[in-house]
Design a protein around this motif. Sequence first.
Motif, PDB file in Angstrom:
ATOM      1  N   VAL A   9      58.282  64.912  22.618  1.00 30.14           N
ATOM      2  CA  VAL A   9      59.272  65.544  21.735  1.00 30.14           C
ATOM      3  C   VAL A   9      60.686  65.271  22.243  1.00 30.14           C
ATOM      4  N   VAL A  10      60.811  65.189  23.559  1.00 26.03           N
ATOM      5  CA  VAL A  10      62.115  64.926  24.159  1.00 26.03           C
ATOM      6  C   VAL A  10      62.535  63.480  23.907  1.00 26.03           C
ATOM      7  N   SER A  11      61.603  62.570  24.171  1.00 25.33           N
ATOM      8  CA  SER A  11      61.900  61.148  24.012  1.00 25.33           C
ATOM      9  C   SER A  11      60.593  60.382  23.860  1.00 25.33           C
ATOM     10  N   SER A  12      60.592  59.381  23.012  1.00 20.95           N
ATOM     11  CA  SER A  12      59.392  58.568  22.837  1.00 20.95           C
ATOM     12  C   SER A  12      59.028  57.833  24.125  1.00 20.95           C
ATOM     13  N   SER A  13      60.007  57.648  25.013  1.00 25.87           N
ATOM     14  CA  SER A  13      59.728  56.951  26.273  1.00 25.87           C
ATOM     15  C   SER A  13      59.113  57.873  27.316  1.00 25.87           C
ATOM     16  N   TYR A  14      58.988  59.186  27.000  1.00 22.84           N
ATOM     17  CA  TYR A  14      58.423  60.145  27.950  1.00 22.84           C
ATOM     18  C   TYR A  14      56.956  60.443  27.641  1.00 22.84           C
ATOM     19  N   VAL A  15      56.362  59.737  26.726  1.00 18.06           N
ATOM     20  CA  VAL A  15      55.007  60.046  26.274  1.00 18.06           C
ATOM     21  C   VAL A  15      54.013  60.043  27.420  1.00 18.06           C
ATOM     22  N   ALA A  16      54.123  59.085  28.313  1.00 18.05           N
ATOM     23  CA  ALA A  16      53.123  58.924  29.370  1.00 18.05           C
ATOM     24  C   ALA A  16      53.360  59.834  30.566  1.00 18.05           C
ATOM     25  N   GLU A  17      54.399  60.661  30.506  1.00 14.43           N
ATOM     26  CA  GLU A  17      54.779  61.416  31.698  1.00 14.43           C
ATOM     27  C   GLU A  17      54.238  62.836  31.732  1.00 14.43           C
ATOM     28  N   ASP A  18      53.614  63.264  30.659  1.00 17.55           N
ATOM     29  CA  ASP A  18      53.007  64.588  30.637  1.00 17.55           C
ATOM     30  C   ASP A  18      54.069  65.655  30.917  1.00 17.55           C
ATOM     31  N   GLY A  19      53.632  66.840  31.320  1.00 21.46           N
ATOM     32  CA  GLY A  19      54.580  67.897  31.661  1.00 21.46           C
ATOM     33  C   GLY A  19      55.159  68.589  30.440  1.00 21.46           C
ATOM     34  N   ARG A  20      56.020  69.560  30.704  1.00 18.94           N
ATOM     35  CA  ARG A  20      56.714  70.308  29.653  1.00 18.94           C
ATOM     36  C   ARG A  20      58.205  70.347  29.994  1.00 18.94           C
ATOM     37  N   TYR A  21      59.018  70.411  28.929  1.00 14.11           N
ATOM     38  CA  TYR A  21      60.460  70.393  29.080  1.00 14.11           C
ATOM     39  C   TYR A  21      61.065  71.618  28.403  1.00 14.11           C
ATOM     40  N   PHE A  22      62.105  72.178  29.043  1.00 12.39           N
ATOM     41  CA  PHE A  22      62.817  73.302  28.444  1.00 12.39           C
ATOM     42  C   PHE A  22      63.675  72.765  27.302  1.00 12.39           C
ATOM     43  N   ASP A  54      61.942  75.629  39.732  1.00 17.73           N
ATOM     44  CA  ASP A  54      61.488  75.612  38.340  1.00 17.73           C
ATOM     45  C   ASP A  54      61.483  74.211  37.752  1.00 17.73           C
ATOM     46  N   ILE A  55      62.155  73.266  38.432  1.00 20.83           N
ATOM     47  CA  ILE A  55      62.338  71.923  37.883  1.00 20.83           C
ATOM     48  C   ILE A  55      61.649  70.904  38.784  1.00 20.83           C
ATOM     49  N   GLU A  56      61.036  69.901  38.156  1.00 23.54           N
ATOM     50  CA  GLU A  56      60.316  68.884  38.915  1.00 23.54           C
ATOM     51  C   GLU A  56      60.278  67.582  38.121  1.00 23.54           C
ATOM     52  N   LEU A  57      60.766  66.515  38.726  1.00 25.68           N
ATOM     53  CA  LEU A  57      60.717  65.191  38.107  1.00 25.68           C
ATOM     54  C   LEU A  57      59.525  64.401  38.628  1.00 25.68           C
ATOM     55  N   VAL A  58      59.027  63.495  37.812  1.00 26.97           N
ATOM     56  CA  VAL A  58      58.024  62.529  38.258  1.00 26.97           C
ATOM     57  C   VAL A  58      58.775  61.321  38.781  1.00 26.97           C
ATOM     58  N   ASP A  59      58.632  61.069  40.078  1.00 26.85           N
ATOM     59  CA  ASP A  59      59.345  59.933  40.651  1.00 26.85           C
ATOM     60  C   ASP A  59      58.822  58.629  40.053  1.00 26.85           C
ATOM     61  N   GLY A  60      59.745  57.768  39.675  1.00 27.95           N
ATOM     62  CA  GLY A  60      59.379  56.518  39.036  1.00 27.95           C
ATOM     63  C   GLY A  60      59.258  56.610  37.528  1.00 27.95           C
ATOM     64  N   SER A  61      59.374  57.831  36.987  1.00 29.91           N
ATOM     65  CA  SER A  61      59.290  58.014  35.539  1.00 29.91           C
ATOM     66  C   SER A  61      60.537  57.465  34.869  1.00 29.91           C
ATOM     67  N   THR A  62      60.474  57.344  33.545  1.00 29.82           N
ATOM     68  CA  THR A  62      61.636  56.876  32.793  1.00 29.82           C
ATOM     69  C   THR A  62      62.834  57.779  33.031  1.00 29.82           C
ATOM     70  N   GLN A  63      62.601  59.082  33.022  1.00 29.54           N
ATOM     71  CA  GLN A  63      63.695  60.024  33.242  1.00 29.54           C
ATOM     72  C   GLN A  63      64.313  59.840  34.629  1.00 29.54           C
ATOM     73  N   GLN A  64      63.487  59.754  35.654  1.00 31.08           N
ATOM     74  CA  GLN A  64      64.008  59.596  37.010  1.00 31.08           C
ATOM     75  C   GLN A  64      64.783  58.290  37.144  1.00 31.08           C
ATOM     76  N   GLN A  65      64.264  57.228  36.573  1.00 34.55           N
ATOM     77  CA  GLN A  65      64.944  55.938  36.667  1.00 34.55           C
ATOM     78  C   GLN A  65      66.291  55.973  35.960  1.00 34.55           C
ATOM     79  N   ASN A  66      66.350  56.634  34.799  1.00 33.89           N
ATOM     80  CA  ASN A  66      67.621  56.739  34.081  1.00 33.89           C
ATOM     81  C   ASN A  66      68.645  57.544  34.870  1.00 33.89           C
TER      82      ASN A  66
END
Length: 468
Positions: free
Chosen positions: A318-331, A63-75
């Motif tokens: 909505v989750v973070s302004s740094s996630y704007v370019a990453e598309d997708g949806r978050y729970f 159910d969960i999938e990260l974009v490798d290299g994204s801000t979230q993954q790097q953090n």
Amino acid sequence: MIFKKNILPLLLLTVFLSACSDFVDIKTQGQLVPSQVDNYRYLLNNASELEYGPQFSSIASDDIELVDGSTQQQNLGSSDYYGWWGKVYTWQPEIYPLGNYQTDYSWNAMYNTIAYANTVIDEVMSSDGDESEKESLRAEAYVHRADAYLMLVNTYGKTYNASTADSDLGVPMVLSQTTSQSLVRASVKAVYEQIIKDLKNVIPYLPEKQVFNTLPSLPSAYGELARTYLYMDDYADANAYADSVLMYRNKLVDLASIDAVSTSTYPRGIHNPEILLLKIPYGGVLYPPTTLRLSDDLLSILGTTDQRYNLFTVPGNVVSSSYVAEDGRYFYLDYEMYEGRNIGPTVPEMYLIKAEYYARNGDPTGAMAWVNKLREKRFKPEDYVPMTATDASDALTKVINERRREFFGRMLRWWDMRRLAREGLYTKTLTRTFGGETYTLAPNSNRYVFPIPAYQIQLNPEIEQNPE
């Protein structure tokens, strides 16, 4: 080898309570002491110590999938503090190596629940107070203990398999508050038998309802039994206990009537009519970077007209302004409600247990009837279309997909992946890239069982590690 008292640091609560007895036995006017039944009521009211479950399951699931290299993954990948997250996401054979931040808080929290429960179980009947009240409090403690063991065995033990359960490694069973007992892992079968015994024995003593969903009730015990039997592949007993739940609790929250989730439009967990016993993952994932990003696979099944999509998920910005370019949806339900997401048994779970029972017994019409009872409350009227199935196999597929829609972010998808893989009904090999490296998880891999934390094994070598 005997149980060393520092294997489960939070179990020291019981030692503390016993050690203090010589002092607190001196009764002071107007003060609570352990010999008074009210003290055990307050102990069981301490939801912050009794409500925690595992935090790994949803992260590891499809159910969960990260974009490798994204801000979230790097953090997540650059901080030792979040090191466990990436290791769970990529199904590593070691999640908590010895060192800073390397203790398994989920393991500790669930055994802490067991410590609280054992204190009440061992002591409350000898306290001063009404006998029926003492029986009721002890019954609540047994439900908490059963829930903790069900979560532990489905996190650190193999999925239940009737042909191997008596030899498959479960988890250590601590059934009293003594600190001098063996911690050799009980079998999966033994753990399940203890769970069922604990729950069935206390059914006569539980109240039909409680003020808050954090307090176990009769429907809580029935719901735990229905869940337990489902994961034992005993669909008849699972269905029977789901029926028992629905005699007392059967209300669904009508998502069609809600335009946006907030504390004024959606019920808080402690009062949500769907929740039979409120449990939440340790630590939660309310805030970045650990907010759950939903997989494209899940989103394709969920669809955009489903209110669970519209109300419980948000785009990255909505989750973070740094996630704007990453598309997708978050729970994001837990963030909006300022509370952890429920992973305890629910009324919708009972509906879908019944649906699965009918599907597995060759009744696709009965299965879809229960699925549609739920779906009617999950769509706006103009978007709702009753679901049908061509045969029992098609019905089972649709029931499993509905479980995925209903329980994403709530632990059960990982549990379902485990049992369905064992049956040969889940044959997907998952592939993930994290920090530039690619990882795979094949059906029935040993990585479907999380490793016992190294710290606990170092302290207690009699605890056998899971195979890699």
